[in-house]
Design a protein around this motif. Structure first.
Motif, PDB file in Angstrom:
ATOM      1  N   ARG A   1      13.925  34.474  33.830  1.00 23.61           N
ATOM      2  CA  ARG A   1      15.169  34.277  33.066  1.00 23.61           C
ATOM      3  C   ARG A   1      16.390  34.495  33.953  1.00 23.61           C
ATOM      4  O   ARG A   1      17.365  33.726  33.900  1.00 23.61           O
ATOM      5  N   ARG A   2      16.357  35.587  34.739  1.00 23.85           N
ATOM      6  CA  ARG A   2      17.498  35.851  35.616  1.00 23.85           C
ATOM      7  C   ARG A   2      17.675  34.718  36.621  1.00 23.85           C
ATOM      8  O   ARG A   2      18.792  34.288  36.908  1.00 23.85           O
ATOM      9  N   THR A   3      16.565  34.257  37.114  1.00 20.29           N
ATOM     10  CA  THR A   3      16.641  33.172  38.094  1.00 20.29           C
ATOM     11  C   THR A   3      17.221  31.902  37.466  1.00 20.29           C
ATOM     12  O   THR A   3      18.089  31.234  38.048  1.00 20.29           O
ATOM     13  N   VAL A   4      16.719  31.553  36.260  1.00 19.74           N
ATOM     14  CA  VAL A   4      17.198  30.336  35.586  1.00 19.74           C
ATOM     15  C   VAL A   4      18.680  30.461  35.253  1.00 19.74           C
ATOM     16  O   VAL A   4      19.464  29.523  35.445  1.00 19.74           O
ATOM     17  N   ARG A   5      19.087  31.656  34.725  1.00 16.71           N
ATOM     18  CA  ARG A   5      20.503  31.834  34.386  1.00 16.71           C
ATOM     19  C   ARG A   5      21.387  31.707  35.620  1.00 16.71           C
ATOM     20  O   ARG A   5      22.438  31.063  35.592  1.00 16.71           O
ATOM     21  N   GLY A   6      20.979  32.381  36.679  1.00 18.46           N
ATOM     22  CA  GLY A   6      21.766  32.275  37.900  1.00 18.46           C
ATOM     23  C   GLY A   6      21.835  30.848  38.406  1.00 18.46           C
ATOM     24  O   GLY A   6      22.893  30.380  38.842  1.00 18.46           O
ATOM     25  N   ARG A   7      20.703  30.147  38.307  1.00 21.92           N
ATOM     26  CA  ARG A   7      20.684  28.763  38.777  1.00 21.92           C
ATOM     27  C   ARG A   7      21.578  27.881  37.915  1.00 21.92           C
ATOM     28  O   ARG A   7      22.336  27.038  38.424  1.00 21.92           O
ATOM     29  N   VAL A   8      21.526  28.074  36.576  1.00 20.54           N
ATOM     30  CA  VAL A   8      22.365  27.272  35.675  1.00 20.54           C
ATOM     31  C   VAL A   8      23.842  27.544  35.931  1.00 20.54           C
ATOM     32  O   VAL A   8      24.686  26.628  35.956  1.00 20.54           O
ATOM     33  N   ALA A   9      24.186  28.841  36.136  1.00 26.22           N
ATOM     34  CA  ALA A   9      25.592  29.183  36.398  1.00 26.22           C
ATOM     35  C   ALA A   9      26.073  28.533  37.688  1.00 26.22           C
ATOM     36  O   ALA A   9      27.183  27.979  37.745  1.00 26.22           O
ATOM     37  N   ARG A  10      25.228  28.601  38.717  1.00 27.47           N
ATOM     38  CA  ARG A  10      25.633  27.981  39.975  1.00 27.47           C
ATOM     39  C   ARG A  10      25.772  26.466  39.831  1.00 27.47           C
ATOM     40  O   ARG A  10      26.720  25.864  40.355  1.00 27.47           O
ATOM     41  N   GLU A  11      24.838  25.866  39.078  1.00 29.48           N
ATOM     42  CA  GLU A  11      24.928  24.419  38.885  1.00 29.48           C
ATOM     43  C   GLU A  11      26.175  24.045  38.075  1.00 29.48           C
ATOM     44  O   GLU A  11      26.818  23.013  38.349  1.00 29.48           O
ATOM     45  N   ALA A  12      26.535  24.875  37.056  1.00 34.20           N
ATOM     46  CA  ALA A  12      27.743  24.601  36.259  1.00 34.20           C
ATOM     47  C   ALA A  12      28.995  24.677  37.132  1.00 34.20           C
ATOM     48  O   ALA A  12      29.916  23.846  37.024  1.00 34.20           O
ATOM     49  N   GLU A  13      29.032  25.679  38.005  1.00 38.43           N
ATOM     50  CA  GLU A  13      30.168  25.796  38.910  1.00 38.43           C
ATOM     51  C   GLU A  13      30.245  24.572  39.822  1.00 38.43           C
ATOM     52  O   GLU A  13      31.336  24.042  40.080  1.00 38.43           O
ATOM     53  N   ASP A  14      29.061  24.146  40.288  1.00 36.68           N
ATOM     54  CA  ASP A  14      29.050  22.970  41.154  1.00 36.68           C
ATOM     55  C   ASP A  14      29.539  21.726  40.396  1.00 36.68           C
ATOM     56  O   ASP A  14      30.272  20.888  40.953  1.00 36.68           O
ATOM     57  N   VAL A  15      29.118  21.586  39.107  1.00 32.06           N
ATOM     58  CA  VAL A  15      29.560  20.434  38.311  1.00 32.06           C
ATOM     59  C   VAL A  15      31.064  20.470  38.086  1.00 32.06           C
ATOM     60  O   VAL A  15      31.767  19.447  38.207  1.00 32.06           O
ATOM     61  N   ASP A  16      31.624  21.655  37.767  1.00 37.40           N
ATOM     62  CA  ASP A  16      33.082  21.769  37.559  1.00 37.40           C
ATOM     63  C   ASP A  16      33.836  21.416  38.839  1.00 37.40           C
ATOM     64  O   ASP A  16      34.857  20.712  38.801  1.00 37.40           O
ATOM     65  N   ALA A  17      33.341  21.931  39.942  1.00 35.28           N
ATOM     66  CA  ALA A  17      34.008  21.629  41.207  1.00 35.28           C
ATOM     67  C   ALA A  17      33.939  20.128  41.498  1.00 35.28           C
ATOM     68  O   ALA A  17      34.917  19.517  41.951  1.00 35.28           O
ATOM     69  N   ALA A  18      32.774  19.510  41.225  1.00 38.66           N
ATOM     70  CA  ALA A  18      32.651  18.078  41.456  1.00 38.66           C
ATOM     71  C   ALA A  18      33.570  17.287  40.532  1.00 38.66           C
ATOM     72  O   ALA A  18      34.171  16.275  40.936  1.00 38.66           O
ATOM     73  N   ARG A  19      33.679  17.738  39.255  1.00 38.26           N
ATOM     74  CA  ARG A  19      34.569  17.050  38.310  1.00 38.26           C
ATOM     75  C   ARG A  19      36.019  17.120  38.793  1.00 38.26           C
ATOM     76  O   ARG A  19      36.769  16.129  38.744  1.00 38.26           O
ATOM     77  N   ALA A  20      36.446  18.305  39.253  1.00 37.57           N
ATOM     78  CA  ALA A  20      37.822  18.461  39.726  1.00 37.57           C
ATOM     79  C   ALA A  20      38.077  17.580  40.942  1.00 37.57           C
ATOM     80  O   ALA A  20      39.128  16.930  41.054  1.00 37.57           O
ATOM     81  N   ARG A  21      37.074  17.547  41.872  1.00 33.28           N
ATOM     82  CA  ARG A  21      37.247  16.705  43.041  1.00 33.28           C
ATOM     83  C   ARG A  21      37.331  15.239  42.646  1.00 33.28           C
ATOM     84  O   ARG A  21      38.143  14.472  43.188  1.00 33.28           O
TER      85      ARG A  21
END
Length: 399
Positions: free
Chosen positions: A305-325
């Motif tokens: 669970r911790r791994t999945v949550r951390g992975r989802v959070a990192r992926e969400a940050e990556d998606v937001d950064a990509a959207r802004a770019r």
């Protein structure tokens, strides 16, 4: 001696042939002969004694006649002797024998010296080299055993082997293990066992005895025969202190027949104990591995669970950064497009006919045929005039 000239029409009688053979043999003179007494006949009161002299390395023998005073009383059957003799050919029977003039018993010291010289010779030839030794099979299908009939050596080998491995199978060759026939009989038995594909190891076993009794197992012919076979050979001759040349050429030299019985087969009880120990160790290793895996699996859901949550959070940050770019990139492209469109619009305006009309020019077209008037004489009839503010019709007046 002239050669006899004979033919089917002119044969010679037997006596002539016998005389010629006797004459040729008599020319040999006295010779020294080395051999072993295979048979000895002493007849009380008779001036002549008879013996059979056997070759130590081959199944060849000759009859010998010996005056009573020539043959020492210590000589017996099996004794190794050197004699000076003259060949005799008996015409009546057509037989060849030796007439001994002097008989010398070969002493122990001389025998040992001969064995030492033979050992040096065979060592130089490489017959005793370690690289020629073959390993014994772990579990032989059939064990070839060369030994004396109903001997203690036979019992020792079989009993000790079957005590370790009850299912051990033997092919037994009972032969003479001492005396004049020992060498040839052992070699013949060795050849028979070598030809048997079921025999995977050969044991040559004999109990203890004197140096003279064990001489056959230092015989050169026997040593070379053992060196030539492909089946591994175990030597079990005498006691620990006895070292015949057979021990040196054999693949394994057992100290006694009892030791040979222990070497040729594995100990079933020891093997079963080792298998049980290996099974126990393997089971313990498997249980330990399962316990470690169970401990890892117990904490796996939370870690997952911790791994999945951390992975989802990192992926969400990556998606937001990509959207802004992407947004910034699109805005930049739109701004550049607007600027370029303004420039194109300005160029289009500068080149359009309307801009020309705005500067005070007019376009005159004959309404009858729609031809643009470019010269004064072309302005005839009703004209359509287009100016910057609009269009109107006009008629040219005649001057």
């Amino acid at each position: 001696m002239a050669r006899l000239e004979t033919s089917p029409d002119s044969p010679v009688p037997v006596r002539v042939v016998a005389l010629r053979v006797g004459e040729w043999i008599s020319r040999l003179g006295e010779i020294w002969v080395d051999g072993q007494i295979a048979q000895l006949t002493r007849r009380p009161g008779m001036p002549t004694q008879f013996l059979t002299l056997r070759d130590p390395d081959a199944n060849i023998s000759m009859s010998v006649t010996c005056p009573r005073g020539v043959l020492p009383d210590t000589v017996a059957e099996g004794t190794r002797v050197v004699l000076r003799a003259r060949p005799d050919f008996y015409l009546e029977r057509g037989t060849l024998s030796l007439r001994a003039l002097e008989v010398r018993q070969v002493g122990l010291g001389e025998l040992l010296a001969r064995l030492a010289a033979l050992r040096t010779l065979l060592t130089a030839e490489g017959l005793f080299a370690r690289e020629h030794k073959r390993p014994l099979p772990f579990l032989p299908h059939t064990i070839g055993l060369i030994t004396g009939r109903a001997s203690a050596a036979e019992r020792d080998v079989i009993d000790n082997a079957r005590r370790r491995l009850p299912a051990a199978r033997f092919r037994i060759e009972n032969v003479a293990m001492q005396g004049t026939n020992a060498v040839t009989e052992v070699i013949d038995a060795l050849d028979r066992l070598e030809k048997d594909p079921q025999v995977q190891v050969i044991v040559i076993a004999r109990g203890g005895g004197s140096v003279e009794d064990l001489l056959p197992f230092s015989n050169e012919s026997l040593v070379r025969a053992v060196a030539d076979v492909f089946t591994p050979v175990v030597s079990a001759i005498g006691h620990e202190t006895d070292v015949p040349l057979l021990d040196l050429v054999a693949d394994v030299a057992a100290s006694t027949p009892t030791d040979a019985g222990k070497r040729i087969v594995p100990d079933l009880a020891d093997e079963l104990r080792e298998v049980a120990q290996l099974r126990t160790r393997a089971r313990a290793r498997i249980h330990a591995r399962l316990d470690r895996e169970a401990e890892l699996m117990a904490g796996l859901p939370e870690r997952l669970r911790r791994t999945v949550r951390g992975r989802v959070a990192r992926e969400a940050e990556d998606v937001d950064a990509a959207r802004a770019r992407t947004r910034r990139r699109i805005e930049t492209l739109l701004e550049a497009g607007r600027a370029e469109l303004g420039q194109v619009r300005a160029r289009v305006r500068a080149l359009s006919p309307q801009a020309t009309l705005d500067r005070g020019y007019a376009v005159v077209v004959r309404r009858a045929d729609g031809v643009v008037v470019r010269a004064p004489d072309e302005a005839t009839g009703t004209l359509h005039v287009r100016v910057a503010g609009g269009q109107f019709d006009a008629t040219r007046s005649t001057p």
